[in-house]
Design a protein around this motif. Structure first.
Motif, PDB file in Angstrom:
ATOM      1  N   UNK A 107       0.836  -1.208   0.000  1.00 21.57           N
ATOM      2  CA  UNK A 107       0.000   0.000   0.000  1.00 21.57           C
ATOM      3  C   UNK A 107       0.869   1.256   0.000  1.00 21.57           C
ATOM      4  N   UNK A 108       0.359   2.285  -0.675  1.00 20.15           N
ATOM      5  CA  UNK A 108       1.125   3.526  -0.825  1.00 20.15           C
ATOM      6  C   UNK A 108       1.554   4.086   0.533  1.00 20.15           C
ATOM      7  N   UNK A 109       0.637   4.047   1.498  1.00 20.96           N
ATOM      8  CA  UNK A 109       0.963   4.574   2.828  1.00 20.96           C
ATOM      9  C   UNK A 109       2.191   3.896   3.421  1.00 20.96           C
ATOM     10  N   UNK A 110       2.277   2.571   3.234  1.00 19.53           N
ATOM     11  CA  UNK A 110       3.421   1.842   3.785  1.00 19.53           C
ATOM     12  C   UNK A 110       4.707   2.156   3.037  1.00 19.53           C
ATOM     13  N   UNK A 111       4.573   2.379   1.710  1.00 20.11           N
ATOM     14  CA  UNK A 111       5.758   2.773   0.924  1.00 20.11           C
ATOM     15  C   UNK A 111       6.304   4.088   1.470  1.00 20.11           C
ATOM     16  N   UNK A 112       5.409   5.044   1.689  1.00 20.85           N
ATOM     17  CA  UNK A 112       5.827   6.375   2.162  1.00 20.85           C
ATOM     18  C   UNK A 112       6.398   6.285   3.579  1.00 20.85           C
ATOM     19  N   UNK A 113       5.803   5.393   4.361  1.00 21.14           N
ATOM     20  CA  UNK A 113       6.285   5.175   5.727  1.00 21.14           C
ATOM     21  C   UNK A 113       7.704   4.602   5.700  1.00 21.14           C
ATOM     22  N   UNK A 114       7.888   3.616   4.813  1.00 27.38           N
ATOM     23  CA  UNK A 114       9.198   2.965   4.714  1.00 27.38           C
ATOM     24  C   UNK A 114      10.267   3.944   4.242  1.00 27.38           C
ATOM     25  N   UNK A 115       9.867   4.909   3.411  1.00 24.18           N
ATOM     26  CA  UNK A 115      10.822   5.909   2.936  1.00 24.18           C
ATOM     27  C   UNK A 115      11.117   6.952   4.029  1.00 24.18           C
ATOM     28  N   UNK A 116      10.326   6.928   5.074  1.00 21.00           N
ATOM     29  CA  UNK A 116      10.518   7.917   6.132  1.00 21.00           C
ATOM     30  C   UNK A 116       9.928   9.272   5.801  1.00 21.00           C
ATOM     31  N   UNK A 117       9.002   9.304   4.817  1.00 18.90           N
ATOM     32  CA  UNK A 117       8.447  10.588   4.387  1.00 18.90           C
ATOM     33  C   UNK A 117       7.223  10.979   5.210  1.00 18.90           C
ATOM     34  N   UNK A 118       6.614   9.999   5.863  1.00 19.23           N
ATOM     35  CA  UNK A 118       5.503  10.285   6.774  1.00 19.23           C
ATOM     36  C   UNK A 118       5.696   9.473   8.041  1.00 19.23           C
ATOM     37  N   UNK A 119       4.970   9.839   9.077  1.00 17.40           N
ATOM     38  CA  UNK A 119       5.044   9.081  10.328  1.00 17.40           C
ATOM     39  C   UNK A 119       3.800   8.197  10.443  1.00 17.40           C
ATOM     40  N   UNK A 120       3.887   7.264  11.350  1.00 17.49           N
ATOM     41  CA  UNK A 120       2.762   6.363  11.552  1.00 17.49           C
ATOM     42  C   UNK A 120       1.498   7.112  11.970  1.00 17.49           C
ATOM     43  N   UNK A 121       1.574   8.024  12.938  1.00 20.14           N
ATOM     44  CA  UNK A 121       0.370   8.774  13.300  1.00 20.14           C
ATOM     45  C   UNK A 121      -0.207   9.574  12.123  1.00 20.14           C
ATOM     46  N   UNK A 122       0.668  10.108  11.281  1.00 21.28           N
ATOM     47  CA  UNK A 122       0.170  10.860  10.116  1.00 21.28           C
ATOM     48  C   UNK A 122      -0.620   9.937   9.183  1.00 21.28           C
TER      49      UNK A 122
END
Ligand SMILES: [Zn+2]
Length: 318
Positions: A107-122
């Motif tokens: 999922x896109x959210x997890x990709x962005x999370x893995x890149x460190x571009x967003x945080x889990x709460x976000x």
């Protein structure tokens, strides 16, 4: 294939041998036959399988219309050639040629999370907002909630879909408006961006491009199609500029079935007498492009260089 290559196509067998003045089979000749003389360029061979009459006709008296390098000696033969192309396109459709199987994509959210571009709460907040509203893509919610730059979403989608993120450098709306009917740009969200090295056509899409559509565009353009993502802002801008530019004249027609489609295409070719024409399927549409003059066909690929001397006809089966 160049037209010249087709002139000699089918020049074998008894009738051809007679026509070219070679000894007919059966008149025994122990020595190796001399090489067949090159076909007279004033001859044109009917491309319809099973054509019995007038298979060789003076090229000069009737050299048009040409459909996918083939020439039909009569309206009936032309229709046989076109009907075979219609059957081919019918079998090539998205329904029978599935795109990439529905692989499990991260999922896109997890990709962005893995890149460190967003945080889990976000991510949690954006997902909750998407659920609550019941609409919108997660990328848009993330941009709204976290101020994440748009190009990060595009890069995340690029990772997710394993495809490049394109830039708008080298984009010529004037040239790209000639690639395909505007209907495909507005309906399928595809925007041709540029031709690289006379061989590759880069096409941008926002979410995904179906393999069947890319294949059709390759057949029509003679170019290798590479698809990639653009940010929403850049894609919207490119689309707007392209739609403002002059396109190849295009007409739309609804037909009842494949037989009517083949008949309509053959009739149109007979009326318009193009020097080359091709038929491809784009999702639910059948797209016929006709090149009216030799000069309209560029030497590499088949992208028109101007809106003149090229015509599009788009068909839809009810
Ligand atoms: Zn024929």
């Amino acid at each position: 294939m160049p037209l010249l290559g087709k002139w000699s196509h089918g020049l074998s067998g008894t009738r051809a041998a007679h026509a070219l003045g070679s000894p007919a089979p059966g008149t025994s000749n122990p020595s190796p036959s001399p090489p067949a003389p090159a076909p007279d360029v004033s001859m044109r061979i009917c491309g319809a399988p099973g054509c019995n009459s007038g298979w060789l006709k003076p090229w000069k008296s009737r050299r048009r219309p040409v459909f996918e390098h083939e020439w039909g000696c009569s309206a009936r033969c032309l229709q046989v050639i076109v009907a075979s192309a219609v059957r081919r396109e019918l079998g090539d459709g998205a329904e029978t040629q599935p795109d990439q199987p529905h692989r499990h994509r991260v999922p896109l959210g997890l990709v962005l999370l893995a890149q460190g571009w967003i945080t889990h709460p976000q991510l949690q907040a954006a997902l909750a907002a998407q659920r609550a509203s019941g609409e919108g893509r997660i990328g848009d919610w993330l941009i709204r909630h976290t101020g994440l730059p748009e190009d990060r979403i595009a890069r995340g989608l690029g990772v997710q879909w394993n495809c490049p993120v394109l830039a708008l450098e080298g984009f010529s709306p004037r040239a790209m408006a000639l690639v395909m009917p505007k209907r495909f740009v507005t309906e399928f969200g595809l925007v041709p961006i540029r031709v690289a090295g006379s061989t590759i056509l880069y096409v941008a899409f926002q979410e995904r491009m179906k393999a069947a559509a890319a294949f059709s565009l390759e057949h029509m353009s003679g170019l290798k199609v590479e698809s990639g993502l653009l940010t929403t802002t850049l894609l919207d801008s490119a689309r707007r500029r392209l739609l403002d530019a002059e396109a190849v004249p295009s007409h739309m027609r609804v037909v009842a079935d494949c037989d009517e489609l083949a008949g309509a295409v053959a009739k149109l070719l007979d009326q318009k007498q193009p020097v080359e024409s091709r038929l491809v399927r784009m999702h639910q549409y059948y797209w016929l492009r006709m090149w009216m003059e030799e000069g309209a066909i560029p030497t590499t690929g088949s992208l028109p260089t101007s809106a003149q001397d090229v015509e599009d006809q788009v068909f839809m089966i009810e």
